[in-house]
Design an enzyme around this catalytic site. Structure first.
Site, PDB file in Angstrom:
ATOM      1  N   GLY A  36      26.381   8.165  33.811  1.00  0.00           N
ATOM      2  CA  GLY A  36      24.953   8.444  33.607  1.00  0.00           C
ATOM      3  C   GLY A  36      24.473   9.524  34.567  1.00  0.00           C
ATOM      4  O   GLY A  36      23.784  10.474  34.172  1.00  0.00           O
ATOM      5  N   HIS A  37      24.840   9.383  35.843  1.00  0.00           N
ATOM      6  CA  HIS A  37      24.460  10.411  36.824  1.00  0.00           C
ATOM      7  C   HIS A  37      25.082  11.760  36.453  1.00  0.00           C
ATOM      8  O   HIS A  37      24.421  12.805  36.564  1.00  0.00           O
ATOM      9  CB  HIS A  37      24.976  10.044  38.224  1.00  0.00           C
ATOM     10  CG  HIS A  37      24.338   8.843  38.835  1.00  0.00           C
ATOM     11  ND1 HIS A  37      25.008   7.665  39.041  1.00  0.00           N
ATOM     12  CD2 HIS A  37      23.081   8.653  39.308  1.00  0.00           C
ATOM     13  CE1 HIS A  37      24.194   6.788  39.621  1.00  0.00           C
ATOM     14  NE2 HIS A  37      23.026   7.354  39.779  1.00  0.00           N
ATOM     15  N   GLN A  61      12.405   2.008  49.556  1.00  0.00           N
ATOM     16  CA  GLN A  61      12.132   1.521  48.198  1.00  0.00           C
ATOM     17  C   GLN A  61      12.764   0.149  47.931  1.00  0.00           C
ATOM     18  O   GLN A  61      12.730  -0.332  46.805  1.00  0.00           O
ATOM     19  CB  GLN A  61      12.568   2.555  47.161  1.00  0.00           C
ATOM     20  CG  GLN A  61      14.063   2.777  47.014  1.00  0.00           C
ATOM     21  CD  GLN A  61      14.357   3.958  46.101  1.00  0.00           C
ATOM     22  OE1 GLN A  61      14.175   5.109  46.463  1.00  0.00           O
ATOM     23  NE2 GLN A  61      14.829   3.683  44.891  1.00  0.00           N
ATOM     24  N   GLN A 148      16.313   8.450  32.209  1.00  0.00           N
ATOM     25  CA  GLN A 148      15.337   7.701  31.407  1.00  0.00           C
ATOM     26  C   GLN A 148      15.526   6.187  31.565  1.00  0.00           C
ATOM     27  O   GLN A 148      14.622   5.419  31.267  1.00  0.00           O
ATOM     28  CB  GLN A 148      15.474   8.131  29.930  1.00  0.00           C
ATOM     29  CG  GLN A 148      14.727   7.315  28.911  1.00  0.00           C
ATOM     30  CD  GLN A 148      13.209   7.423  29.046  1.00  0.00           C
ATOM     31  OE1 GLN A 148      12.685   8.349  29.668  1.00  0.00           O
ATOM     32  NE2 GLN A 148      12.487   6.469  28.483  1.00  0.00           N
ATOM     33  N   SER A 185      24.589   1.541  35.102  1.00  0.00           N
ATOM     34  CA  SER A 185      23.787   1.371  36.311  1.00  0.00           C
ATOM     35  C   SER A 185      24.736   1.158  37.479  1.00  0.00           C
ATOM     36  O   SER A 185      25.788   0.517  37.325  1.00  0.00           O
ATOM     37  CB  SER A 185      22.885   0.144  36.164  1.00  0.00           C
ATOM     38  OG  SER A 185      22.399  -0.259  37.430  1.00  0.00           O
ATOM     39  N   SER A 186      24.338   1.668  38.637  1.00  0.00           N
ATOM     40  CA  SER A 186      25.171   1.450  39.832  1.00  0.00           C
ATOM     41  C   SER A 186      25.278  -0.034  40.137  1.00  0.00           C
ATOM     42  O   SER A 186      26.225  -0.485  40.780  1.00  0.00           O
ATOM     43  CB  SER A 186      24.553   2.166  41.034  1.00  0.00           C
ATOM     44  OG  SER A 186      24.405   3.534  40.749  1.00  0.00           O
TER      45      SER A 186
HETATM   46  O1  PAF Z   1      16.769   6.622  40.917  1.00  0.00           O
HETATM   47  C1  PAF Z   1      17.208   6.641  42.082  1.00  0.00           C
HETATM   48  O2  PAF Z   1      18.422   6.658  42.310  1.00  0.00           O
HETATM   49  C2  PAF Z   1      16.225   6.633  43.243  1.00  0.00           C
HETATM   50  O3  PAF Z   1      15.107   5.858  42.958  1.00  0.00           O
HETATM   51  C3  PAF Z   1      15.818   8.046  43.702  1.00  0.00           C
HETATM   52  C4  PAF Z   1      15.066   8.776  42.608  1.00  0.00           C
HETATM   53  C5  PAF Z   1      17.056   8.835  44.086  1.00  0.00           C
HETATM   54  C6  PAF Z   1      14.898   7.945  44.912  1.00  0.00           C
HETATM   55  O4  PAF Z   1      15.517   7.288  45.965  1.00  0.00           O
END
Ligand code: PAF
Length: 281
Positions: A36-37, A61, A148, A185-186
């Site tokens: 995905g990345h 976060q 997304q 997803s990770s």
């Molecule tokens: O989506 C992520 O991996 C994170 O929320 C981001 C955008 C790199 C901010 O830390």
């Protein structure tokens, strides 16, 4: 060869050395990279002459009971993937490079960050907007690509960019899925074999709702009830939300307006793992 930049000064010097007028594409990540990345990197490469990614597990976060300490950090593997993807540079800062001692300035978006993940992860989007604005200030990209899968994160960042008149174009990359529908997803590596086998139910719930929508259903409550009913077939899921919302404002919809789209979005715990997914119709 992907150049590794560890300090703000190194990124600024690298940025200054790019040929004038050459667009820079940026993909911020927290690492544990997957296909995905890489698809986001490909999008950036398609639009910009130079590309930079960042890997930073942003403490701001994560809530106090969340997975900051155990968040996967397979840096050698990530580097190999970035090399293979042909990304020009990686910003790999220490926490102290982004949060100097006594840092007391934060960015808060107060509308689209409120519902959904914002309601169940207090402070999460404050952490995201703060770090993304810092990263934009340091990297100074022309465009930045976000997945997304984190639809609310995309909406929050787009609102921040608009409200603060940031000179960055935001692109959304489509969700990449496993063959059985599970969104990459990770955090999928946390899933036990049994949980991994159950996890595609989330996408099945979204598909069932899509089928209802395509059959003419426009009442959000009916659509959400269909999705929630599918989720309820496996008691190991603890649903946080199954919502029908406006894709840009994230306002809860009562009726999906004719000709307009809607976001169907889900968050659920499966064992110790929190999974999110969405589709737009
Ligand atoms: O989506 C992520 O991996 C994170 O929320 C981001 C955008 C790199 C901010 O830390």
């Amino acid at each position: 060869m992907t150049v590794i930049l560890r300090t703000v000064a190194e990124v600024r010097a690298w940025r200054r050395a790019l040929p004038a007028g050459q667009a820079l594409g940026f993909v911020p990540t927290m690492g544990a990279l997957h296909a995905g990345h890489i698809s986001l990197m490909e999008l950036a490469k398609g639009r910009a002459a130079a590309t930079i990614a960042s890997i930073f597990v942003n403490p701001l976060q994560f809530g106090p009971k969340e997975d900051l300490a155990k968040y996967p950090r397979p840096i050698e593997q990530d580097l190999a993937l970035l090399e293979r993807a042909g990304v020009d540079a990686l910003f790999l800062p220490e926490v102290s490079a982004l949060y100097p001692e006594g840092a007391s300035t934060f960015v808060v978006e107060e509308d689209v960050s409120g519902p959904m993940c914002g309601a169940v992860r207090p402070g999460h989007f404050r952490g995201v907007t703060t770090v993304v604005l810092k990263l934009f200030n340091i990297v100074q990209p022309d465009l930045a690509v976000f997945g997304q899968k984190d639809a609310q994160q995309c909406a929050v960042i787009e609102r921040m960019v608009r409200d603060l008149a940031l000179p960055v174009e935001i692109m959304r990359g489509p969700i990449v899925r496993e063959p059985d529908g599970l969104a990459l997803s990770s955090r999928n590596i946390y899933l036990s074999p049994e949980d991994r086998a159950a996890a595609p139910l989330i996408y099945e719930s979204l598909q069932a709702a899509r089928t209802a929508f395509e059959g003419g259903e426009r009442q959000a409550a009916m659509i959400a009830a269909i999705g929630r009913k599918v989720m309820a077939t496996d008691a190991r899921f603890t649903l946080q939300y199954w919502d029908v919302r406006d894709p840009m404002t994230l306002e809860a919809l009562t009726t999906i307006p004719a000709g307009a789209g809607a976001l169907f979005a889900v968050a659920a715990h499966l064992g110790p793992t929190r999974l999110i997914d969405n589709i737009t119709v």
